[in-house]
Scaffold this active site. Sequence first.
Site, PDB file in Angstrom:
ATOM      1  N   GLU A 112       0.838  -1.215   0.000  1.00 43.60           N
ATOM      2  CA  GLU A 112       0.000   0.000   0.000  1.00 43.60           C
ATOM      3  C   GLU A 112       0.869   1.261   0.000  1.00 43.60           C
ATOM      4  OE1 GLU A 112      -2.774  -0.442   3.294  1.00 43.60           O
ATOM      5  OE2 GLU A 112      -4.116  -1.526   1.956  1.00 43.60           O
ATOM      6  N   GLU A 124      -5.325  -8.267  -1.053  1.00 46.34           N
ATOM      7  CA  GLU A 124      -6.011  -8.087   0.228  1.00 46.34           C
ATOM      8  C   GLU A 124      -7.481  -7.785  -0.033  1.00 46.34           C
ATOM      9  OE1 GLU A 124      -4.420  -5.264   3.013  1.00 46.34           O
ATOM     10  OE2 GLU A 124      -2.371  -5.825   2.522  1.00 46.34           O
TER      11      GLU A 124
HETATM   12  C1  BGP Z   1      -4.301  -2.865   5.168  1.00 45.38           C
HETATM   13  C2  BGP Z   1      -2.969  -3.532   5.531  1.00 45.38           C
HETATM   14  C3  BGP Z   1      -3.093  -4.900   6.102  1.00 45.38           C
HETATM   15  C4  BGP Z   1      -4.374  -5.148   6.883  1.00 45.38           C
HETATM   16  C5  BGP Z   1      -5.584  -4.414   6.332  1.00 45.38           C
HETATM   17  C6  BGP Z   1      -6.800  -4.512   7.226  1.00 45.38           C
HETATM   18  O1  BGP Z   1      -4.113  -1.516   5.136  1.00 45.38           O
HETATM   19  O2  BGP Z   1      -2.164  -3.635   4.379  1.00 45.38           O
HETATM   20  O3  BGP Z   1      -1.918  -5.101   6.879  1.00 45.38           O
HETATM   21  O4  BGP Z   1      -4.194  -4.928   8.229  1.00 45.38           O
HETATM   22  O5  BGP Z   1      -5.293  -3.079   6.114  1.00 45.38           O
HETATM   23  O6  BGP Z   1      -6.779  -3.451   8.147  1.00 45.38           O
HETATM   24  P1  BGP Z   1      -7.039  -3.737   9.688  1.00 45.38           P
HETATM   25  O7  BGP Z   1      -6.115  -4.842  10.062  1.00 45.38           O
HETATM   26  O8  BGP Z   1      -6.761  -2.456  10.399  1.00 45.38           O
HETATM   27  O9  BGP Z   1      -8.499  -4.151   9.780  1.00 45.38           O
END
Ligand code: BGP
Length: 483
Positions: A190, A382
């Site tokens: 990201e 993701e």
């Molecule tokens: C993204 C990241 C991941 C993951 C995801 C979900 O920004 O790349 O690492 O964590 O977010 O977010 P969260 O874990 O805060 O629900």
Amino acid sequence: MSKGFSKEFLWGGAIAANQSEGAWDEDGKGMSVADVIKFHSKIYVKDYKKQMEITSQQIEEAIKDKSEKKYPKRRGIDFYHKYKEDLALFAEMGFKTLRVSIAWSRIFPTGEEEKPNEKGLEFYEELFTEMKRLKIEPIVTLSHYEMPLELSVKYNGWEDRKIINLFVKYSKTCFKRYKNLVKYWLTFNEIDSIERHPFITAGIIPEQCKNIKQSIYQAFHHQFIASALVTQECHKIIPESQVGCMLTKLTTYPNTCNPEDVEKTLIKNLLNYFPADVQVFGEYPVIIQNMLEKENIIIKKESGDEDILKNNTVDFVSFSYYMSLTESANENSEKTAGNTIFGVKNPYLPSTEWGWQIDPKGLKISLLELYDRYKKPLIIVENGMGAVDKVETDGKIHDDYRKEYFKKHFEQMKEAIEMGVELFGYTSWAPIDIISAGTSQMSKRYGFIYVDQDDYGNGTLKRIKKDSFYWYKKVIESNGEDL
Ligand code: BGP
């Protein structure tokens, strides 16, 4: 015309070292920026950004405080010791691939050592070897919020050009050691999110910045150069390698069809594309360049930078997609989409308990936009929904809501493929419950596999297959036909 998922489609899941491994100070690992991010007990936290902010004082406290209670990412779900058990569960679901990250500070604890930490290299060699034994193709992220804390404290992270060579050295060490095990590499997770989370993505400490926006865009430039140099090295060391960029696809809808609102949202979407544009096209988009100059953000470049970018673009584009956003009528709009200042609630869409809006059609829109823009193979690395799962008295977890989320998103992926989008893989976030990036909670569960641990570190870490475990296994077996 393509009908549905290709037979080589890479179905799998994605995790990150800092949210799963634990063993934060074991076998020579140095502290990473993730190890100082505190636990946030409130589920609905008004300002997501606040949770990622950091002060030098908080860093000093965290360096002294060796506890894991206040810093849940330090314990993760003990993947470092349990990875064989977890990989066996992923193989049982039929995974073709698994996305993981290498914790930079496990290989170079302070980032500046002459020699790498052999114990760190050994761990990932064993992990990738076991994956290959199970016919699970590794997709490896080199930087996923895990840079050595030392580089942040000493140099204000990626604002300093010195970090480029340190990152190239770390990456080359990984390419040389894992060249017979890993073919798919992602540079920065990201990469666009330096703008939103400068500390965990680039080690930038706001207090150390004279002009935070200037620091952020200078860090962007250094990561662009580093990504290009690493892409070049990867192709040299692993000729059959494929290197991808990775962006947060924040598909945003205008507040109204008023052209003023449409223009505002268009610019927001152009800014979201900007870092991927540089890694795919090998140059800065003119519109962004002019916007920065107008704001007097002058990025310091060195001669040769243009050529480095132009001659070393990525092979594919990967992205995360969780939700779509709807622009606020005004920046200070009180209404937010739950716990993140991501605009306003879209009346047409349901939300998760964390206020992330569930928009499967938004994924198809994102796929069409990205493929039309980049004309490169795409992979979703993701996607998933964080939910408060409940273990029933019979020990089962009936997460029909999660099956529904994925079913609807897979249908949209299929429609995009049938329109001609070249989508070669999908890794859900996260196939097993791990620590949240934003809130450091355990209770924000994404997995097909439940992990017995609460927000405060209590629990046995026992893994339990949810209903969705068996459902996803079926989806993979039928290559996306049986939803
Ligand atoms: C993204 C990241 C991941 C993951 C995801 C979900 O920004 O790349 O690492 O964590 O977010 O977010 P969260 O874990 O805060 O629900």
